[in-house]
Design an enzyme around this catalytic site. Sequence first.
Site, PDB file in Angstrom:
ATOM      1  N   SER A 541      14.639 -29.901 -30.223  1.00 56.17           N
ATOM      2  CA  SER A 541      13.317 -29.399 -29.823  1.00 56.17           C
ATOM      3  C   SER A 541      12.615 -30.395 -28.903  1.00 56.17           C
ATOM      4  CB  SER A 541      12.453 -29.102 -31.052  1.00 56.17           C
ATOM      5  OG  SER A 541      12.384 -30.225 -31.902  1.00 56.17           O
ATOM      6  N   ASN A 544      14.279 -30.033 -25.393  1.00 58.58           N
ATOM      7  CA  ASN A 544      14.453 -28.726 -24.760  1.00 58.58           C
ATOM      8  C   ASN A 544      13.293 -27.744 -24.916  1.00 58.58           C
ATOM      9  OD1 ASN A 544      17.263 -29.142 -23.837  1.00 58.58           O
ATOM     10  ND2 ASN A 544      17.683 -29.266 -26.017  1.00 58.58           N
ATOM     11  N   TYR A 545      12.437 -27.939 -25.923  1.00 58.92           N
ATOM     12  CA  TYR A 545      11.399 -26.948 -26.187  1.00 58.92           C
ATOM     13  C   TYR A 545       9.974 -27.497 -26.156  1.00 58.92           C
ATOM     14  CZ  TYR A 545      15.116 -23.752 -27.550  1.00 58.92           C
ATOM     15  OH  TYR A 545      16.229 -22.951 -27.534  1.00 58.92           O
ATOM     16  N   LEU A 546       9.826 -28.809 -26.178  1.00 58.67           N
ATOM     17  CA  LEU A 546       8.488 -29.401 -26.237  1.00 58.67           C
ATOM     18  C   LEU A 546       8.081 -29.928 -24.874  1.00 58.67           C
ATOM     19  CD1 LEU A 546       8.755 -31.354 -29.608  1.00 58.67           C
ATOM     20  CD2 LEU A 546       7.778 -29.096 -29.210  1.00 58.67           C
TER      21      LEU A 546
END
Length: 587
Positions: A541, A544-546
Amino acid sequence: VSRRKTTASTHLPITRTPSESTMMKSGWEEERYTDGSKWRFLEHKGPVFAPPYEPLPGNVKFYYDGKPMKLSALAEEVATFFAKMLDHEYTTKDIFRKNFFKDWRKEMTSEEKSKITDLNKCNFSEMNEYFKAQSEARKQMSKEEKQKIKEENERLLQEYGFCIMDNHKERIGNFRIEPPGLFRGRGDHPKMGMLKRRIRPEDIIINCSKDSKHPKPPPGTKWKEVRHDNKVTWLASWTENIQGSIKYIMLNPSSRIKGEKDWQKYETARRLKKCVDRIRNQYRDDWKSKEMRIRQRAVALYFIDKLALRAGNEKEEGETADTVGCCSLRVEHIKLYPKMDDQEYVVEFDFLGKDSIRYYNKIPVEKRVFKNLQLFLENKQPEDDLFDRLNTSILNKHLQELMDGLTAKVFRTYNASITLQQQLKELTCPDDSIPAKILSYNRANRAVAILCNHQRAPPKTFEKSMQNLQTKIDEKQNQLSAARKQLKAAKADHKASHDEKSKKAVEVKRKAVQRIEEQLMKLQVQATDREENKQIALGTSKLNYLDPRISVAWCKKYGIPIEKIYNKTQREKFAWAIDMAEKDYEF
């Protein structure tokens, strides 16, 4: 590539949006790469292949049914892959052993196949001990030997680790081809233990400019193909044999193109923030639609939004793992409870998601969602689709209509980033020490990892490392106890003498106690953090997502060194965010 006119003094684009302007202030070139753009020139040296197999020394034996047996080179190489993993729990799993043995036999001679028929009769212990000794020998190498290896690695990096793209020298991310080995997979992957074959030049497609100096394959070999596709940013590709997926050699995450795409990804998620309320109101209205397909689409979108579920792409041909996403959920994957644990309208999910990681969750949902799910389940068998009038293509088309560039992954990015930002605000205490603030950050990151179902198996060294940490804590507590006694004695001495010397002694002892207290707290925070992280993978995360600007802004606001959050490689990847983010940044 689009070129913009620049002023002589600032080299900034004359025409730009505020966000573009900020990007440019961060040192970005006037040449902007966007999705669908093209490069003009690409030159590189190609990949570095794994070294050839070195046969085992004659004194290292493989035993079958208690007797030493000389293996052919191919069979021996595959046997060493298993031997190296002998201490790992993978080699105790039935599916791993079964897949390994099946693929190993394919590499054996006919004579070896006739003799080696039972993996349980194979003894790899001498091989295992040999590789352990090799590992230990590497640790004991002299400075000169280590320096020699370092210099060789640096030589390879300089020769193969960079490319020229449109007059810019760019770092390549993974210029070394992965060596052969055994596939591990994540979770209970049905292909674990299978042989990852050696990648050879004949498997590789090279991508470069027609007018560049093309990479040369190793002597006596040739590339599968040399391609000149300037619409993609990969330099080389090949198809791996386990799942038939295409692997790429790409630019380093710190490159201009990668950074630009990262920035675009988070800007898309920020655009979703502006219209998410409208989208949520719409899918809530759609729960009441007269059309079943619209109701199913709306409930699926609710799950993607609320639970950060993946949409669930159709499997590639030959894929055997029974993994699903939101659109491909089956009746057997959910259970409905009108009431459970003092909560109403509870849905229990239990299925294998990406990489065969189990997703298990019990979540209360809105009443109309619950009623719709009851309707979707009517007259269906366990193996039937829950959303039988929906697939990924239909959902993606609908998402594009709601917002340009919107996908299920954008919802994951948005919800992950907004969760981190909210958690940091709730958990961070300005008066905390730096270790305590970092614990708060990791807890906020953990909340995101749990939302996205980023799990991992506890490291095999976990118990031992925790014991070592506890030993340090115990030692530090003993030091603190002794230091407090010394401080008490110094205070008593000063009370009796009232001289300057004893006063200074008290101050020295007090500072010693404070220092040990801080060290103890740091160790205790570390133990708490490590225990809570045991089965949660924070890295996925975080990388890649934050939105990294949230983390950078938090560091700047609370005086946390950025290296406490991002390591060197990660700082290179997020250089654009480190330059851009101010301490008051809001996602």
